[in-house]
Scaffold this active site. Structure first.
Site, PDB file in Angstrom:
ATOM      1  N   ASP A  17       0.839  -1.197   0.000  1.00  0.00           N
ATOM      2  CA  ASP A  17       0.000   0.000   0.000  1.00  0.00           C
ATOM      3  C   ASP A  17       0.876   1.249   0.000  1.00  0.00           C
ATOM      4  OD1 ASP A  17      -1.917   1.903   0.167  1.00  0.00           O
ATOM      5  OD2 ASP A  17      -2.633   1.377   2.159  1.00  0.00           O
TER       6      ASP A  17
ATOM      7  N   TYR B   4      -7.652  13.871 -12.113  1.00  0.00           N
ATOM      8  CA  TYR B   4      -6.884  13.098 -13.082  1.00  0.00           C
ATOM      9  C   TYR B   4      -5.828  13.968 -13.756  1.00  0.00           C
ATOM     10  CZ  TYR B   4     -10.914  10.053 -12.436  1.00  0.00           C
ATOM     11  OH  TYR B   4     -11.903   9.277 -11.889  1.00  0.00           O
TER      12      TYR B   4
ATOM     13  N   ILE C 280      -9.921   5.173 -23.312  1.00  0.00           N
ATOM     14  CA  ILE C 280      -9.723   3.748 -23.048  1.00  0.00           C
ATOM     15  C   ILE C 280     -10.961   3.191 -22.359  1.00  0.00           C
ATOM     16  CG2 ILE C 280      -8.286   2.028 -21.882  1.00  0.00           C
ATOM     17  CD1 ILE C 280      -6.912   3.505 -24.187  1.00  0.00           C
TER      18      ILE C 280
ATOM     19  N   LEU D  75     -12.341   3.862 -14.718  1.00  0.00           N
ATOM     20  CA  LEU D  75     -11.927   5.204 -14.348  1.00  0.00           C
ATOM     21  C   LEU D  75     -11.957   6.151 -15.535  1.00  0.00           C
ATOM     22  CD1 LEU D  75      -9.006   4.620 -11.836  1.00  0.00           C
ATOM     23  CD2 LEU D  75     -11.213   5.651 -11.358  1.00  0.00           C
TER      24      LEU D  75
END
Length: 242
Positions: free
Chosen positions: A60, A150, A183, A187
Site C-alpha cells: 500500500d 486526473y 480507453i 476510471l
C-alpha cells in the site's frame, strides 16, 4: 526464444486494468514478474491469469501516513531484491483511488509513484527502463468536465518522469510515461468521453503494448510521454465523439 526471456520486471498496481495487461504480456513473453497491489484486491484473479511466473505482493503505497507509505516502498524494494537481485523493467501505475477525495487522491497517487520509483531505482539494471502509466490523456484536454484530479495526477507524474529520466540517464536507464485516453476502463469512463478520432475506444491491451514498447524496444527514447489515445490530442473539437 520468447521476447522477454531472462528479464525481471516489477509491475506496481498489476492486479487489474492496464497493470494486469502489462504483467500478462510480460509473462507470455517469458519474463519473471513481481506484481503489487494496495491490498489483496484482485490477487486471486491475477494469480490465475499470470501463473507461476509471477509473484504477487500486497503493498500500500497510498497510505495516508507518509512513514507507512515509505516503509511499504522499502519493503517492496527488499522483496524485489530478494526475488530478482536486479530489475530490468519497472512499470508504475498512477491511478487516483476513487475512494478518496480529489486532492487526497492526487496527493496519495503522486506520493506512491514517487516512493516506488525512489525505492526501486537502485535495483534497476544499467540498461533498464521505467514506464509510468496514467489514465488522463482525456483529462488534459481543455474543458473536460470532472477531470481535475486526473489532470493534476497526470501532470505531476509526467513531470516526475522527465526529471527522473535526466537523473538516471548516466546509468543508461530510460524513463518514460504512457498517457492513455479514450480507453474502455471504469476510471476513464468517469471522464464522460466517447470514441476517439480512430473511431473506437481503446483497450487496456493497447496501453500495455505501448508501455512494453517503451520499456523494451524504444532504446534511444527517454523523458517522453507517449499518448495512447486514438488521436484524441490531435482532435480540435471540445469533446470526444459520442
Amino acid at each position: 526464444m520468447p521476447k522477454y526471456a531472462g528479464r525481471n520486471a516489477v509491475v506496481v498496481g498489476g492486479t487489474t486494468g492496464v497493470g494486469l495487461a502489462i504483467a500478462k504480456r510480460l509473462v507470455e513473453g517469458g519474463a519473471q514478474v513481481l506484481v503489487t497491489a494496495d491490498g489483496a484486491h484482485g490477487f486471486a484473479d491475477a494469480a490465475g491469469r499470470l501463473g507461476s511466473a509471477a509473484s504477487l505482493v500486497a503493498c500500500d503505497l497510498s497510505a495516508a501516513d507518509a512513514a507507512n507509505a515509505s516503509d511499504a516502498a522499502a519493503a517492496l524494494a527488499a522483496e524485489a531484491q530478494r526475488v530478482f537481485g536486479t530489475v530490468d523493467m519497472l512499470f508504475v501505475g498512477a491511478e487516483p483511488p476513487t475512494a478518496q477525495g480529489a486532492l487526497d487522491g492526487c496527493a496519495s497517487t503522486a506520493k506512491g509513484t514517487y516512493l516506488a520509483a525512489q525505492a526501486l531505482a537502485p535495483l534497476l539494471a544499467d540498461d533498464g527502463a521505467v514506464v509510468f502509466t496514467t489514465i488522463a490523456a482525456d483529462a488534459c484536454r481543455p474543458g473536460m468536465p470532472d477531470a481535475g484530479v486526473y489532470a493534476m495526477t497526470a501532470s505531476a507524474v509526467h513531470a516526475f518522469a522527465r526529471v527522473l529520466a535526466v537523473e538516471l540517464a548516466d546509468r543508461g536507464v530510460r524513463v518514460n510515461a504512457v498517457a492513455p485516453g479514450a480507453i474502455d476502463m471504469p476510471l476513464a469512463r468517469n471522464l464522460r468521453s466517447g470514441t476517439a478520432p480512430l473511431g473506437r475506444r481503446g483497450s487496456v491491451d493497447d496501453v500495455a503494448r505501448a508501455a512494453l514498447f517503451l520499456a523494451a524496444d524504444a532504446t534511444f527514447t527517454t523523458g517522453t510521454v507517449l499518448a495512447v489515445d486514438g488521436g484524441l490530442r490531435s482532435d480540435s473539437s471540445p469533446g470526444l465523439r459520442s
